[in-house]
Design a protein around this motif. Structure first.
Motif, PDB file in Angstrom:
ATOM      1  N   ILE A  16       0.893  -1.257   0.109  1.00 48.60           N
ATOM      2  CA  ILE A  16      -0.119  -0.006  -0.055  1.00 48.60           C
ATOM      3  C   ILE A  16       0.886   1.084   0.130  1.00 48.60           C
ATOM      4  O   ILE A  16       1.806   1.340   0.954  1.00 48.60           O
ATOM      5  CB  ILE A  16      -0.964  -0.074   1.051  1.00 48.60           C
ATOM      6  N   ASP A  17       0.864   2.020  -1.079  1.00 47.93           N
ATOM      7  CA  ASP A  17       1.877   3.180  -1.077  1.00 47.93           C
ATOM      8  C   ASP A  17       0.811   4.395  -0.790  1.00 47.93           C
ATOM      9  O   ASP A  17      -0.124   4.857  -1.714  1.00 47.93           O
ATOM     10  CB  ASP A  17       1.809   3.098  -2.672  1.00 47.93           C
ATOM     11  N   LEU A  18       1.144   4.916   0.364  1.00 43.62           N
ATOM     12  CA  LEU A  18       0.502   6.354   0.761  1.00 43.62           C
ATOM     13  C   LEU A  18       1.665   7.608   0.449  1.00 43.62           C
ATOM     14  O   LEU A  18       1.487   8.549   1.136  1.00 43.62           O
ATOM     15  CB  LEU A  18       0.276   6.132   2.301  1.00 43.62           C
ATOM     16  N   THR A  19       2.543   7.365  -0.197  1.00 45.35           N
ATOM     17  CA  THR A  19       3.713   8.436  -0.320  1.00 45.35           C
ATOM     18  C   THR A  19       3.295   9.498  -1.411  1.00 45.35           C
ATOM     19  O   THR A  19       2.562   9.428  -2.201  1.00 45.35           O
ATOM     20  CB  THR A  19       4.957   7.625  -1.001  1.00 45.35           C
ATOM     21  N   ARG A  20       4.136  10.342  -1.290  1.00 42.59           N
ATOM     22  CA  ARG A  20       4.147  11.897  -2.331  1.00 42.59           C
ATOM     23  C   ARG A  20       5.466  12.151  -2.536  1.00 42.59           C
ATOM     24  O   ARG A  20       6.311  11.901  -1.903  1.00 42.59           O
ATOM     25  CB  ARG A  20       3.016  12.538  -1.797  1.00 42.59           C
ATOM     26  N   VAL A  21       5.403  13.096  -3.310  1.00 40.84           N
ATOM     27  CA  VAL A  21       6.795  14.012  -3.872  1.00 40.84           C
ATOM     28  C   VAL A  21       7.808  12.873  -4.230  1.00 40.84           C
ATOM     29  O   VAL A  21       7.561  12.255  -5.494  1.00 40.84           O
ATOM     30  CB  VAL A  21       7.319  14.598  -2.606  1.00 40.84           C
ATOM     31  N   ARG A  22       9.181  12.604  -3.696  1.00 41.39           N
ATOM     32  CA  ARG A  22      10.009  12.002  -4.309  1.00 41.39           C
ATOM     33  C   ARG A  22      10.657  10.687  -3.510  1.00 41.39           C
ATOM     34  O   ARG A  22      10.564   9.645  -4.059  1.00 41.39           O
ATOM     35  CB  ARG A  22      11.015  12.744  -4.771  1.00 41.39           C
ATOM     36  N   ALA A  23      10.904  10.924  -2.162  1.00 41.44           N
ATOM     37  CA  ALA A  23      11.737   9.973  -1.587  1.00 41.44           C
ATOM     38  C   ALA A  23      10.745   8.613  -1.441  1.00 41.44           C
ATOM     39  O   ALA A  23      11.015   7.584  -1.723  1.00 41.44           O
ATOM     40  CB  ALA A  23      12.123  10.444  -0.242  1.00 41.44           C
ATOM     41  N   GLY A  24       9.596   8.716  -1.131  1.00 43.78           N
ATOM     42  CA  GLY A  24       8.561   7.646  -0.884  1.00 43.78           C
ATOM     43  C   GLY A  24       8.629   6.918  -2.050  1.00 43.78           C
ATOM     44  O   GLY A  24       8.515   5.849  -2.139  1.00 43.78           O
ATOM     45  N   PRO A  25       7.864   7.761  -3.165  1.00 40.97           N
ATOM     46  CA  PRO A  25       7.567   7.011  -4.559  1.00 40.97           C
ATOM     47  C   PRO A  25       9.010   6.365  -4.993  1.00 40.97           C
ATOM     48  O   PRO A  25       8.887   5.199  -5.638  1.00 40.97           O
ATOM     49  CB  PRO A  25       7.350   8.028  -5.404  1.00 40.97           C
ATOM     50  N   THR A  26      10.227   6.827  -4.610  1.00 40.52           N
ATOM     51  CA  THR A  26      11.481   6.118  -5.392  1.00 40.52           C
ATOM     52  C   THR A  26      11.570   4.813  -4.710  1.00 40.52           C
ATOM     53  O   THR A  26      11.978   3.683  -5.142  1.00 40.52           O
ATOM     54  CB  THR A  26      12.685   7.134  -4.752  1.00 40.52           C
ATOM     55  N   CYS A  27      10.825   4.914  -3.256  1.00 40.37           N
ATOM     56  CA  CYS A  27      11.138   3.547  -2.580  1.00 40.37           C
ATOM     57  C   CYS A  27      10.203   2.469  -2.929  1.00 40.37           C
ATOM     58  O   CYS A  27      10.572   1.451  -3.334  1.00 40.37           O
ATOM     59  CB  CYS A  27      10.656   3.769  -0.772  1.00 40.37           C
ATOM     60  N   VAL A  28       8.964   2.905  -3.161  1.00 44.14           N
ATOM     61  CA  VAL A  28       7.872   1.974  -3.746  1.00 44.14           C
ATOM     62  C   VAL A  28       8.152   1.431  -5.197  1.00 44.14           C
ATOM     63  O   VAL A  28       7.903   0.417  -5.505  1.00 44.14           O
ATOM     64  CB  VAL A  28       6.524   2.901  -3.772  1.00 44.14           C
ATOM     65  N   ARG A  29       8.567   2.547  -5.881  1.00 46.99           N
ATOM     66  CA  ARG A  29       8.975   2.222  -7.537  1.00 46.99           C
ATOM     67  C   ARG A  29       9.612   0.624  -7.361  1.00 46.99           C
ATOM     68  O   ARG A  29       9.830  -0.247  -8.405  1.00 46.99           O
ATOM     69  CB  ARG A  29       9.858   3.089  -8.079  1.00 46.99           C
ATOM     70  N   PHE A  30      10.580   0.578  -6.492  1.00 49.95           N
ATOM     71  CA  PHE A  30      11.546  -0.575  -6.501  1.00 49.95           C
ATOM     72  C   PHE A  30      10.701  -1.827  -6.382  1.00 49.95           C
ATOM     73  O   PHE A  30      10.897  -2.772  -7.221  1.00 49.95           O
ATOM     74  CB  PHE A  30      12.565  -0.490  -5.386  1.00 49.95           C
ATOM     75  N   PHE A  31       9.622  -1.824  -5.559  1.00 52.32           N
ATOM     76  CA  PHE A  31       8.898  -3.113  -5.237  1.00 52.32           C
ATOM     77  C   PHE A  31       7.919  -3.094  -6.549  1.00 52.32           C
ATOM     78  O   PHE A  31       7.826  -4.349  -6.819  1.00 52.32           O
ATOM     79  CB  PHE A  31       8.218  -2.853  -4.184  1.00 52.32           C
ATOM     80  N   ALA A  32       7.413  -1.898  -7.140  1.00 55.02           N
ATOM     81  CA  ALA A  32       6.532  -1.983  -8.197  1.00 55.02           C
ATOM     82  C   ALA A  32       7.319  -2.964  -9.325  1.00 55.02           C
ATOM     83  O   ALA A  32       6.647  -3.469 -10.182  1.00 55.02           O
ATOM     84  CB  ALA A  32       6.046  -0.632  -8.684  1.00 55.02           C
ATOM     85  N   ASP A  33       8.412  -2.301  -9.744  1.00 54.89           N
ATOM     86  CA  ASP A  33       9.079  -2.795 -10.804  1.00 54.89           C
ATOM     87  C   ASP A  33       9.692  -4.120 -10.596  1.00 54.89           C
ATOM     88  O   ASP A  33       9.854  -4.994 -11.936  1.00 54.89           O
ATOM     89  CB  ASP A  33      10.608  -2.102 -10.837  1.00 54.89           C
ATOM     90  N   PHE A  34       9.791  -4.943  -9.476  1.00 54.52           N
ATOM     91  CA  PHE A  34      10.022  -6.301  -9.285  1.00 54.52           C
ATOM     92  C   PHE A  34       8.616  -7.072  -9.300  1.00 54.52           C
ATOM     93  O   PHE A  34       8.751  -8.127  -8.485  1.00 54.52           O
ATOM     94  CB  PHE A  34      11.091  -6.521  -8.134  1.00 54.52           C
ATOM     95  N   GLY A  35       7.582  -6.598  -9.484  1.00 59.00           N
ATOM     96  CA  GLY A  35       6.318  -7.431  -9.677  1.00 59.00           C
ATOM     97  C   GLY A  35       5.462  -7.312  -8.396  1.00 59.00           C
ATOM     98  O   GLY A  35       4.415  -8.022  -8.539  1.00 59.00           O
ATOM     99  N   ALA A  36       5.702  -6.687  -7.180  1.00 59.19           N
ATOM    100  CA  ALA A  36       4.812  -6.472  -6.078  1.00 59.19           C
ATOM    101  C   ALA A  36       3.450  -5.778  -6.455  1.00 59.19           C
ATOM    102  O   ALA A  36       3.273  -5.004  -7.748  1.00 59.19           O
ATOM    103  CB  ALA A  36       5.387  -5.794  -5.051  1.00 59.19           C
ATOM    104  N   GLU A  37       2.338  -6.298  -5.726  1.00 58.27           N
ATOM    105  CA  GLU A  37       1.074  -5.606  -6.260  1.00 58.27           C
ATOM    106  C   GLU A  37       0.692  -4.352  -5.434  1.00 58.27           C
ATOM    107  O   GLU A  37       0.838  -4.494  -4.178  1.00 58.27           O
ATOM    108  CB  GLU A  37      -0.044  -6.657  -5.847  1.00 58.27           C
ATOM    109  N   VAL A  38       1.346  -3.283  -6.400  1.00 61.42           N
ATOM    110  CA  VAL A  38       1.124  -2.132  -5.687  1.00 61.42           C
ATOM    111  C   VAL A  38      -0.006  -1.141  -5.786  1.00 61.42           C
ATOM    112  O   VAL A  38      -0.466  -0.890  -6.801  1.00 61.42           O
ATOM    113  CB  VAL A  38       2.407  -1.093  -6.046  1.00 61.42           C
TER     114      VAL A  38
END
Length: 397
Positions: A16-38
């Motif tokens: 579950i991605d509650l992030t905004r701006v850049r630092a949080g989305p940078t973290c989430v992107r890693f999991f999304a690119d490797f196939g997690a259900e984001v």
């Protein structure tokens, strides 16, 4: 939630991605690119005062940061919205957020609250200055952390005043450190069966990235100064000027330096007793650099790069972004990945810079339209179409 990215590496994870701006989305992107259900949870239009802080939804930055995610609009400041979020948490593996600590507690989405709903939940929190302490509730942005973490004091030409890096280094580093911490927590959970709270912050991440310069002060109590394009303690190492521009050179080791002198046909620089050691060359850095630039000015950068690489002397061009992506090695590495955006058509995004031989990362699609997955997601939680319509009318979703 269903699988939305082609990579299978992390397909078993629900984020579950509650992030905004850049630092949080940078973290989430890693999991999304490797196939997690984001699932990207966003505020309905008009709820978030700072919405759009990094530009329009379909600009290059958002498309690159928020790929491979589904979108749910949810105002969890409202009790009905918070109830929906809690339902999602029950079935999730990780929640990632970068609210200020006081906001998180006020909204009742802190780790203590969420762990009571799901003891296996791992919460990743990224903040400006940490979750507690005298600066905990200050707003934090990348450039603030660059200044407070020491980077701006050592960047730039000596005497010109502090200089920020040209990219959001503290944001990106905090996001990547958080991703590493979450992976560690996921591995530990396989043994304990318990979740935990993972924290990173911009300030500490910036200091950590300064690494040897920070250790230079802690161990030797030496305050690093600005050094421009010169390495703090290695010579020759830096930017040199050719007949048609500039290039980078790193020939500070004795073997590399002697080979450089041979390429330049300068035995005097090789045999000078004062230049036989790294310490000696660094002490006479200005002289060494002047002599090297005299020689380099006689030929183009590409000439010298070819000559030096042929002798295994580290060097390379200094590119603008157009030149970066036309370089044959960059093309070979697949750094630009093709994807089709529903609004902008075929575009290229920056590929994940990690290679896995069997389960590589993938970019399957750009950012979903805001709230485009509301109906499917809420129906999966047991809400009827009439229920969903009422939630829309109340601006809960």
């Amino acid at each position: 939630m269903v699988k939305t990215a082609d990579s299978s590496a992390l397909k078993h994870l629900k984020i579950i991605d509650l992030t905004r701006v850049r630092a949080g989305p940078t973290c989430v992107r890693f999991f999304a690119d490797f196939g997690a259900e984001v699932l990207k949870v966003e505020s309905p239009d008009g709820v978030e005062a700072n919405e759009g802080v990094i530009g329009p939804r379909d600009n290059y930055d958002n498309l690159n940061l928020h790929r491979n995610k589904r979108s749910l609009t949810l105002n969890f400041k409202e009790p009905e919205g918070l109830k929906i979020l809690y339902q999602l948490v029950k079935d999730a593996d990780v929640v990632i957020e970068n609210f200020r600590p006081d906001v998180k507690n006020r909204l009742k989405i802190d780790y203590e609250t969420l762990s009571k709903i799901n003891p296996r939940i791992i919460m990743g929190s990224i903040s400006g200055f940490g979750q507690d302490g005298p600066y905990a509730n200050r707003p934090g942005f990348d450039q603030i952390a660059q200044g407070m973490g020491g980077l701006m004091s050592i960047t730039g030409i000596p005497g010109q005043g502090p200089v920020r890096a040209g990219i959001a280094v503290s944001d990106s580093t905090a996001g990547n450190y958080a991703a590493i911490g979450i992976l560690v927590a996921l591995l530990e959970r396989e043994q304990s069966g318990k979740g935990q709270w993972v924290q990173s912050n911009l300030l500490q991440s910036m200091i950590g990235l300064c690494d040897f310069q920070a250790a230079r002060y802690l161990v030797d109590h030496d305050i690093p100064p600005q050094a421009g394009n010169d390495h703090p303690f290695s010579t020759p190492m830096g930017v040199y000027q050719s007949a048609d521009g500039y290039f980078n050179l790193g020939a500070s080791g004795n073997g590399q330096y002697y080979a450089l002198c041979d390429v330049l046909n300068r035995p005097d620089l090789r045999d000078d007793p004062d230049l036989q050691t790294l310490k000696g060359r660094t002490a006479r850095r200005e002289f060494v650099n002047q002599e090297l630039n005299k020689e380099f000015a006689t030929q183009t950068s590409s000439y010298w790069i070819d000559q030096l690489n042929a002798k295994s002397i580290p060097c390379g061009p200094i590119y603008n972004m157009a030149e970066v992506f036309s370089d044959p090695q960059v093309e070979h590495l697949g750094v630009a990945v093709k994807v089709t955006d529903p609004n902008r058509g075929p575009i290229e995004l920056v590929a994940t810079p990690i290679k896995l031989s069997r389960t590589p990362a993938a970019v399957s699609f750009t950012l979903h339209a805001k709230g485009s997955d509301n109906l499917e997601l809420l129906q999966s939680l047991g809400y009827s179409q009439d229920d969903i319509k009422k939630l829309q009318e109340k601006k809960v979703i």
